[in-house]
Design an enzyme around this catalytic site. Sequence first.
Site, PDB file in Angstrom:
ATOM      1  N   GLU A   1       0.866  -1.178   0.000  1.00  0.00           N
ATOM      2  CA  GLU A   1       0.000   0.000   0.000  1.00  0.00           C
ATOM      3  C   GLU A   1       0.903   1.228   0.000  1.00  0.00           C
ATOM      4  OE1 GLU A   1      -1.554  -0.977   3.722  1.00  0.00           O
ATOM      5  OE2 GLU A   1      -3.232  -2.171   2.975  1.00  0.00           O
TER       6      GLU A   1
ATOM      7  N   TYR B   1       5.154   5.809  12.440  1.00  0.00           N
ATOM      8  CA  TYR B   1       4.083   5.627  11.466  1.00  0.00           C
ATOM      9  C   TYR B   1       3.038   6.726  11.577  1.00  0.00           C
ATOM     10  CZ  TYR B   1       4.837   1.228   8.961  1.00  0.00           C
ATOM     11  OH  TYR B   1       5.292   0.265   8.093  1.00  0.00           O
TER      12      TYR B   1
END
Length: 660
Positions: A120, A239
Amino acid sequence: MPQSPIPGFDIPRTAPDGFVHEPDAAGAFWENSAANTLPPPDMVAAYQRNRPLPTDGIDTRKAYIIGGGIAGLAAAYYLIRDAHMPPANIMILENLDIEGGSLDGAGNAQDGYIIRGGREMNWNYDNLWDMFQDVPALELPEGFSVLDEYRMVNDNDPNWSKARLMHRQGEIRDFSTLGLTRAQQWELIRLLLKRKEDLDDLTIEDYFSKGFLESNFWFLWRSMFAFQNWQSLLEMKLYMHRFLDALDGLHDMSALIFPKYNQFDSFVRPLSKLLRDKGVQIRFDTQVRDMRMRLEGDRRTVTDLLCRIDGQEDSIAIGPRDLVFALTGSITEGTAYGDMDHAPVLERGKADPGPDSDWTLWKNLAAKSPVFGRPEKFYGDADRSTWESATLTCKPSPLVDRLKQLSVNDPYSGRTVTGGVITFTDSNWVMSFTCNRQPHFPDQPGDVLVLWVYALLMDKDGNHVKKPMPACTGREILAELCYHLGIADQIDAVAANTRVRLALMPYITAEFMPRAAGDRPRIVPEGCTNLGLLGQFVETNNDVVFTMESSVRTARVAVYTLLDIPKAVPDLSPTQYDIRNLLKAARALNNGEPFIGERLLRRLLDRTYFAHILPPAPDGAPLDRAEEELHGLLGKGGDAIQRVGTWLSGFREALQRRGD
């Protein structure tokens, strides 16, 4: 210092003293000054596309790249483009019999296709796109790049999901918001504010509350990025910063972009073709197990690579000015395979991968000096880094009929299908599945679909099949999927038209294991004169792991640093500092409702140039409730609230008068 031979250009070919090849945007305040005329450390724009002059003697230097995955291929690319090394002087040494590393894609419609994982991506993978904007596309006419093709596919076929979360054997669960309470929202905000240095060896479950780990947010997050509760809180924080701009698209995956085909055909094939066409050599069946080094004080120089070539012990001598780039660790090393009737059988130890694994080189380097890190922190507990995937090759069946009901477009249309993984929140395995654009392989027949299934928890019995996933055959995993889709009574019809191939990967999230400073080596370890380390197990300033972008970044930093090229690799995209992203992320965390202070900002900025930075008002009355918000912040009573409200109105009107 050698000077440029180009008339009129008296410019050094190497970086000036103190030049930083891997700047840290979070390290200090940046400002324009006479002593600082370089762009900001995280600036990504055309100005960063400059090409440096060749360093002195580059024509006679050689480079040996250990590992033919995306990091190794990227190192070869940057050696050619920015270091001007002759391609024939570059050799890639790969243990397997094919390049690509973890970016795989193989098989056929009869035996079944297989992809161990998928990728992704989003638009600010700046190093990845920097490289692929120069790599010729495989299917478009000459002059078009992989990036051109990628944009054409995604710009004309937006990605989103209409069934991101499911439960109760086929019911779509409400995933319209992140489902966080106010206290849970503050848990995330506090994590964003924490210093990286304060999070050594902490796990996600050490920090977050039990309720947070049962929220919509956590199901969306962990299934999209493959985080386990016991893994690194530091990596979770990184993240959050890296994907802050995507937070409002987390629930329906509208922030993501996907390639046309599987990762091997989309990325590895065109890149490796470019390198081969230019003259780069790739030697397969070659495992580099150790290095000899010459020590001179604190300086370490690689002199020999100790290899196993075609099963025989051998060595490769490294010249005094040659370079070595090496992958440390491997997330797909030791993969065990299974099929419709056979469960995979792991051949790696759970505490030590053994002397024949692709971790051997890093283990031997670490034994020489602490500057090479502590690989045992990552491979030493395989039970906590393992998960399994299954690739389904499907002809029409009740499974395909159910897929059509959950898809954005007809699965056979060539457009977005599920828009990313669909996760079953009541699955004991935390099972997810996805169908990307079809065909997923260029040679895939028109009546065939390729689906990908994976699960996170390997020690729980299934809800339908009373076994842990690693003990299951492909047929049993297919039955578990059908159960969660509400078609368990049709498993025989599904199995008759489906081929399943399994991949059990003991180190697939080893890069997420809890870590501390020094556990991962720097890209160019202290004192190394001709060695750069690549991949998912090296230390960068602010970037994350488990992405193609991070692999390319490490390769680029290694090339620039070892050759002292007067060019910096920008830090990760500065979207985390963009006030627009901060505001829309705050709204997303607050489940689509105005966040604390939003109405006050709206009262201040309404009808000004900066009004557009605020998310649209969901209640249709953006100004009327500002005083109500002040009550919440300051408490009721007194005239302070009235004074602040009057001041806001007056200040906004004064701004408007000055604008007029």
